[in-house]
Scaffold this motif. Structure first.
Motif, PDB file in Angstrom:
ATOM      1  N   HIS A  28       0.834  -1.198   0.000  1.00  0.00           N
ATOM      2  CA  HIS A  28       0.000   0.000   0.000  1.00  0.00           C
ATOM      3  C   HIS A  28       0.873   1.253   0.000  1.00  0.00           C
ATOM      4  CE1 HIS A  28      -2.743   3.031   1.929  1.00  0.00           C
ATOM      5  NE2 HIS A  28      -3.574   2.496   1.052  1.00  0.00           N
ATOM      6  N   ALA A  29       2.062   1.153   0.567  1.00  0.00           N
ATOM      7  CA  ALA A  29       2.969   2.306   0.637  1.00  0.00           C
ATOM      8  C   ALA A  29       3.412   2.765  -0.747  1.00  0.00           C
ATOM      9  CB  ALA A  29       4.196   1.968   1.490  1.00  0.00           C
ATOM     10  N   LEU A  30       3.323   1.879  -1.743  1.00  0.00           N
ATOM     11  CA  LEU A  30       3.747   2.237  -3.092  1.00  0.00           C
ATOM     12  C   LEU A  30       2.804   3.242  -3.754  1.00  0.00           C
ATOM     13  CD1 LEU A  30       4.943  -1.240  -4.418  1.00  0.00           C
ATOM     14  CD2 LEU A  30       6.371   0.729  -3.801  1.00  0.00           C
ATOM     15  N   ARG A  31       1.674   3.551  -3.104  1.00  0.00           N
ATOM     16  CA  ARG A  31       0.785   4.584  -3.644  1.00  0.00           C
ATOM     17  C   ARG A  31       1.453   5.950  -3.580  1.00  0.00           C
ATOM     18  NH1 ARG A  31      -2.615   7.163   0.510  1.00  0.00           N
ATOM     19  NH2 ARG A  31      -1.834   6.532   2.560  1.00  0.00           N
ATOM     20  N   HIS A  32       2.494   6.086  -2.732  1.00  0.00           N
ATOM     21  CA  HIS A  32       3.233   7.339  -2.628  1.00  0.00           C
ATOM     22  C   HIS A  32       4.319   7.395  -3.699  1.00  0.00           C
ATOM     23  CE1 HIS A  32       1.330   8.090   1.248  1.00  0.00           C
ATOM     24  NE2 HIS A  32       1.681   6.865   1.618  1.00  0.00           N
ATOM     25  N   LYS A  33       4.322   8.458  -4.465  1.00  0.00           N
ATOM     26  CA  LYS A  33       5.291   8.610  -5.554  1.00  0.00           C
ATOM     27  C   LYS A  33       6.725   8.568  -5.040  1.00  0.00           C
ATOM     28  CE  LYS A  33       6.464  11.857  -9.285  1.00  0.00           C
ATOM     29  NZ  LYS A  33       6.135  13.177  -9.877  1.00  0.00           N
ATOM     30  N   ASN A  34       6.979   9.228  -3.902  1.00  0.00           N
ATOM     31  CA  ASN A  34       8.344   9.261  -3.381  1.00  0.00           C
ATOM     32  C   ASN A  34       8.823   7.879  -2.954  1.00  0.00           C
ATOM     33  OD1 ASN A  34       6.292   9.972  -1.323  1.00  0.00           O
ATOM     34  ND2 ASN A  34       8.001   9.898   0.122  1.00  0.00           N
TER      35      ASN A  34
ATOM     36  N   PHE B 135      22.625   6.841  -0.055  1.00  0.00           N
ATOM     37  CA  PHE B 135      21.691   5.951   0.635  1.00  0.00           C
ATOM     38  C   PHE B 135      20.789   6.700   1.617  1.00  0.00           C
ATOM     39  CE2 PHE B 135      20.155   3.191   3.925  1.00  0.00           C
ATOM     40  CZ  PHE B 135      19.789   2.033   3.268  1.00  0.00           C
ATOM     41  N   PRO B 136      21.357   7.450   2.592  1.00  0.00           N
ATOM     42  CA  PRO B 136      20.466   8.096   3.568  1.00  0.00           C
ATOM     43  C   PRO B 136      19.569   9.161   2.953  1.00  0.00           C
ATOM     44  CG  PRO B 136      22.745   8.799   3.882  1.00  0.00           C
ATOM     45  CD  PRO B 136      22.781   7.676   2.919  1.00  0.00           C
ATOM     46  N   THR B 137      20.053   9.857   1.911  1.00  0.00           N
ATOM     47  CA  THR B 137      19.235  10.902   1.295  1.00  0.00           C
ATOM     48  C   THR B 137      18.066  10.292   0.533  1.00  0.00           C
ATOM     49  OG1 THR B 137      21.204  12.307   1.093  1.00  0.00           O
ATOM     50  CG2 THR B 137      19.276  12.911  -0.214  1.00  0.00           C
ATOM     51  N   ILE B 138      18.343   9.237  -0.226  1.00  0.00           N
ATOM     52  CA  ILE B 138      17.260   8.528  -0.927  1.00  0.00           C
ATOM     53  C   ILE B 138      16.252   7.991   0.086  1.00  0.00           C
ATOM     54  CG2 ILE B 138      16.695   6.500  -2.326  1.00  0.00           C
ATOM     55  CD1 ILE B 138      19.478   6.885  -3.681  1.00  0.00           C
ATOM     56  N   PHE B 139      16.756   7.396   1.170  1.00  0.00           N
ATOM     57  CA  PHE B 139      15.880   6.822   2.195  1.00  0.00           C
ATOM     58  C   PHE B 139      15.015   7.909   2.833  1.00  0.00           C
ATOM     59  CE2 PHE B 139      14.370   4.711   5.899  1.00  0.00           C
ATOM     60  CZ  PHE B 139      14.441   3.351   5.642  1.00  0.00           C
ATOM     61  N   ALA B 140      15.621   9.048   3.168  1.00  0.00           N
ATOM     62  CA  ALA B 140      14.877  10.125   3.826  1.00  0.00           C
ATOM     63  C   ALA B 140      13.760  10.649   2.929  1.00  0.00           C
ATOM     64  CB  ALA B 140      15.832  11.260   4.204  1.00  0.00           C
ATOM     65  N   PHE B 141      14.025  10.829   1.629  1.00  0.00           N
ATOM     66  CA  PHE B 141      12.973  11.245   0.707  1.00  0.00           C
ATOM     67  C   PHE B 141      11.892  10.170   0.595  1.00  0.00           C
ATOM     68  CE2 PHE B 141      15.878  14.496  -1.063  1.00  0.00           C
ATOM     69  CZ  PHE B 141      14.984  15.560  -1.134  1.00  0.00           C
ATOM     70  N   GLY B 142      12.300   8.904   0.664  1.00  0.00           N
ATOM     71  CA  GLY B 142      11.351   7.808   0.503  1.00  0.00           C
ATOM     72  C   GLY B 142      10.342   7.679   1.630  1.00  0.00           C
ATOM     73  N   VAL B 143      10.762   7.985   2.877  1.00  0.00           N
ATOM     74  CA  VAL B 143       9.855   7.784   4.018  1.00  0.00           C
ATOM     75  C   VAL B 143       9.268   9.087   4.548  1.00  0.00           C
ATOM     76  CG1 VAL B 143      11.081   5.687   4.728  1.00  0.00           C
ATOM     77  CG2 VAL B 143      11.710   7.876   5.762  1.00  0.00           C
ATOM     78  N   GLN B 144       9.615  10.197   3.930  1.00  0.00           N
ATOM     79  CA  GLN B 144       9.161  11.486   4.442  1.00  0.00           C
ATOM     80  C   GLN B 144       7.680  11.718   4.207  1.00  0.00           C
ATOM     81  OE1 GLN B 144      11.044  13.570   6.168  1.00  0.00           O
ATOM     82  NE2 GLN B 144       9.462  15.108   6.436  1.00  0.00           N
TER      83      GLN B 144
ATOM     84  N   SER C  25       6.098   0.285   6.513  1.00  0.00           N
ATOM     85  CA  SER C  25       5.973  -0.499   5.293  1.00  0.00           C
ATOM     86  C   SER C  25       6.915   0.012   4.215  1.00  0.00           C
ATOM     87  CB  SER C  25       4.534  -0.438   4.769  1.00  0.00           C
ATOM     88  OG  SER C  25       3.628  -0.980   5.708  1.00  0.00           O
ATOM     89  N   ALA C  26       6.989   1.335   4.080  1.00  0.00           N
ATOM     90  CA  ALA C  26       7.892   1.928   3.090  1.00  0.00           C
ATOM     91  C   ALA C  26       9.331   1.585   3.417  1.00  0.00           C
ATOM     92  CB  ALA C  26       7.701   3.440   3.046  1.00  0.00           C
ATOM     93  N   SER C  27       9.648   1.606   4.705  1.00  0.00           N
ATOM     94  CA  SER C  27      11.007   1.237   5.126  1.00  0.00           C
ATOM     95  C   SER C  27      11.342  -0.180   4.682  1.00  0.00           C
ATOM     96  CB  SER C  27      11.132   1.364   6.648  1.00  0.00           C
ATOM     97  OG  SER C  27      12.399   0.921   7.080  1.00  0.00           O
TER      98      SER C  27
ATOM     99  N   ASN D 250       4.023  17.801  -0.680  1.00  0.00           N
ATOM    100  CA  ASN D 250       4.469  17.534  -2.042  1.00  0.00           C
ATOM    101  C   ASN D 250       5.002  16.122  -2.182  1.00  0.00           C
ATOM    102  OD1 ASN D 250       3.820  20.107  -2.841  1.00  0.00           O
ATOM    103  ND2 ASN D 250       5.899  20.928  -2.633  1.00  0.00           N
ATOM    104  N   LEU D 251       5.696  15.661  -1.164  1.00  0.00           N
ATOM    105  CA  LEU D 251       6.266  14.306  -1.202  1.00  0.00           C
ATOM    106  C   LEU D 251       5.184  13.250  -1.208  1.00  0.00           C
ATOM    107  CD1 LEU D 251       9.254  14.745   1.240  1.00  0.00           C
ATOM    108  CD2 LEU D 251       9.459  14.049  -1.123  1.00  0.00           C
ATOM    109  N   LYS D 252       4.013  13.595  -0.722  1.00  0.00           N
ATOM    110  CA  LYS D 252       2.935  12.597  -0.641  1.00  0.00           C
ATOM    111  C   LYS D 252       2.146  12.476  -1.952  1.00  0.00           C
ATOM    112  CE  LYS D 252       0.733  12.499   3.492  1.00  0.00           C
ATOM    113  NZ  LYS D 252       0.072  12.977   4.688  1.00  0.00           N
ATOM    114  N   SER D 253       2.458  13.331  -2.943  1.00  0.00           N
ATOM    115  CA  SER D 253       1.694  13.286  -4.186  1.00  0.00           C
ATOM    116  C   SER D 253       1.869  11.962  -4.903  1.00  0.00           C
ATOM    117  CB  SER D 253       2.166  14.419  -5.097  1.00  0.00           C
ATOM    118  OG  SER D 253       3.520  14.279  -5.436  1.00  0.00           O
ATOM    119  N   HIS D 254       0.835  11.535  -5.579  1.00  0.00           N
ATOM    120  CA  HIS D 254       0.838  10.218  -6.224  1.00  0.00           C
ATOM    121  C   HIS D 254       1.378  10.335  -7.645  1.00  0.00           C
ATOM    122  CE1 HIS D 254      -2.538   8.608  -3.375  1.00  0.00           C
ATOM    123  NE2 HIS D 254      -1.517   9.147  -2.739  1.00  0.00           N
TER     124      HIS D 254
END
Length: 421
Positions: free
Chosen positions: A229-235, A340-349, A357-359, A417-421
């Motif tokens: 379900h977390a994949l609904r987030h574009k980030n 790695f940490p920057t990609i991860f931070a954008f991914g779970v923000q 789940s996103a983690s 903005n990060l939550k946009s699909h």
């Protein structure tokens, strides 16, 4: 004030984990040439060391997320540490049986523990404080992973690659019994470092067991939505793809550095271990310096700059010659440090109840470290030119650059903005 103090101590304790899993990962550049020599492996076969480690991230990421959802971050950390320690102790029977497959199995068990630890620790650090500084905070914690990348190869070079190994020609001339005795002595060299590390990890687990950690909960924590379900987030979607390729690149660069030193730059394996340590130092400095720059430059813009430079250096690694190409590899270690940490931070923000789940999904994408290095080894074996294998990390850094451009106008604090699909 009490809450801030508890957060600070929790952050210190969890940050120590970044050092330990960085240490075990960065023994791989020493382990690969060591086992390659002991078992007379091809580049492709030697790359299976990384595959055994990183395939665990694919297998265990969702179970790790389930543990986190059901029992919380602390339970996940404790279970991860126990797996970590058991895997280290399995190096003893692996060495005693002189079995390469057993070594791969021990590495897989270690990596199962690391998967659980990373699934817990990365989002825990990201959400333990002000959301606007999550990328900076995660880069700082990951800097201790970089410190381990500096220390581990030097440690491994001293205790595992303590002498120059026999060449394949020398091994071919040895009697069978003498050859078995030599392989036994080579495999036995890994026992003490891993047993000591296993004991230390158990002590760290005991410290976590008796320490109360703040368990951060989201208002929507009880959501029953599935992991995907977390994949609904574009980030999240972009982060999964970018992390797959980034980790593949990191493993190709760091794990093969000693082999690159010997085969492309003409340096001995023992001296190559020192260069691996320098690459680890560059990796660590890159994270500390990157964390500092993020106070003045947005994380996405810094990621664009770093990935572009990594692409240029990769081209030199492929087409250059001599010791300068090894310096270029060390330069790549510096500039890939914040990825790695920057990609991860954008991914779970900013994704609320989907964070755990996103983690899991982003950690699962670390399987790139299992799938891409064998491609490097395969290209090297087929072309007979080790440097051509580095087209693999070149492509990976291009993907990271595309991810950075995708987020170039997004501040890590702009959660809507990060939550946009």
């Amino acid at each position: 004030m009490t809450n801030k103090k508890s957060y600070a101590f929790a952050l210190i304790l969890v940050t120590s984990l970044f050092f330990f899993w960085g240490f075990i990962h960065n023994l791989d550049p020493i382990l690969i040439p060591h086992l390659r020599n002991a078992f007379s492996l091809s580049h492709f076969q030697a790359s299976l060391v990384d595959s055994a480690v990183f395939i665990a991230y694919f297998v265990m990421a969702i179970p790790a997320g389930i543990i986190m959802k059901r029992y919380g971050y602390k339970a996940g950390i404790l279970i991860g540490l126990i797996f970590f320690a058991i895997g280290c102790f399995l190096f003893v029977p692996a060495a005693n049986t002189i079995s390469y497959v057993f070594f791969l199995g021990a590495l897989f068990v270690v990596a199962c523990g690391l998967t659980i630890l990373e699934t817990a620790a990365n989002p825990y650090v990201a959400i333990l404080g002000d959301p606007a500084s999550s990328a900076q905070r995660l880069n700082f914690a990951q800097s201790f992973n970089g410190l381990a990348a500096f220390v581990a190869p030097i440690f491994g070079g001293k205790f595992i690659l303590s002498h120059e190994p026999k060449s394949q020609a020398e091994l071919a001339q040895m009697a069978e019994q003498a050859k078995i005795a030599y392989i036994q002595s080579e495999t036995a060299a890994v026992k003490l470092p891993y047993v000591v590390l296993g004991i230390l990890i158990l002590l760290i687990a005991a410290l976590f067991f008796f320490t109360k950690l703040p368990d951060i909960k989201d208002a929507e924590e009880e959501s029953r939505a599935g992991f995907f379900h977390a994949l609904r987030h574009k980030n999240v979607r972009w982060a999964v793809v970018a992390q797959f390729f980034y980790v593949g690149a990191q493993v190709c660069i760091l794990s093969f550095l000693v082999l690159y030193a010997t085969e492309a730059a003409g340096i001995s394996g023992k001296d190559g271990a020192d260069y691996a340590g320098f690459a680890g130092l560059a990796f660590m400095l890159g994270r500390f310096i990157g964390t500092f720059f993020m106070r003045f430059v947005s994380a996405s813009k810094l990621l664009i700059i770093y990935s572009a430079i990594a692409i240029v250096l990769s081209l030199f690694v492929i087409f250059g010659s001599g010791i300068q190409t090894l310096y270029a590899l060390i330069g790549i270690a510096f500039f890939m440090s914040i990825m790695f940490p920057t990609i991860f931070a954008f991914g779970v923000q900013g994704i609320g109840a989907d964070t755990k789940s996103a983690s899991s999904l982003i950690v699962m994408s670390i399987v790139g470290g299992a799938l891409l290095p064998p491609i490097l080894g395969f290209i090297s074996d087929k072309t007979g030119h080790f440097q051509y294998g580095y087209f693999v990390p070149l492509v990976c850094f291009i993907i990271v650059l595309l991810f950075a451009f995708q987020n170039r106008n997004v501040s890590i604090a702009e959660t809507e903005n990060l939550k946009s699909h």
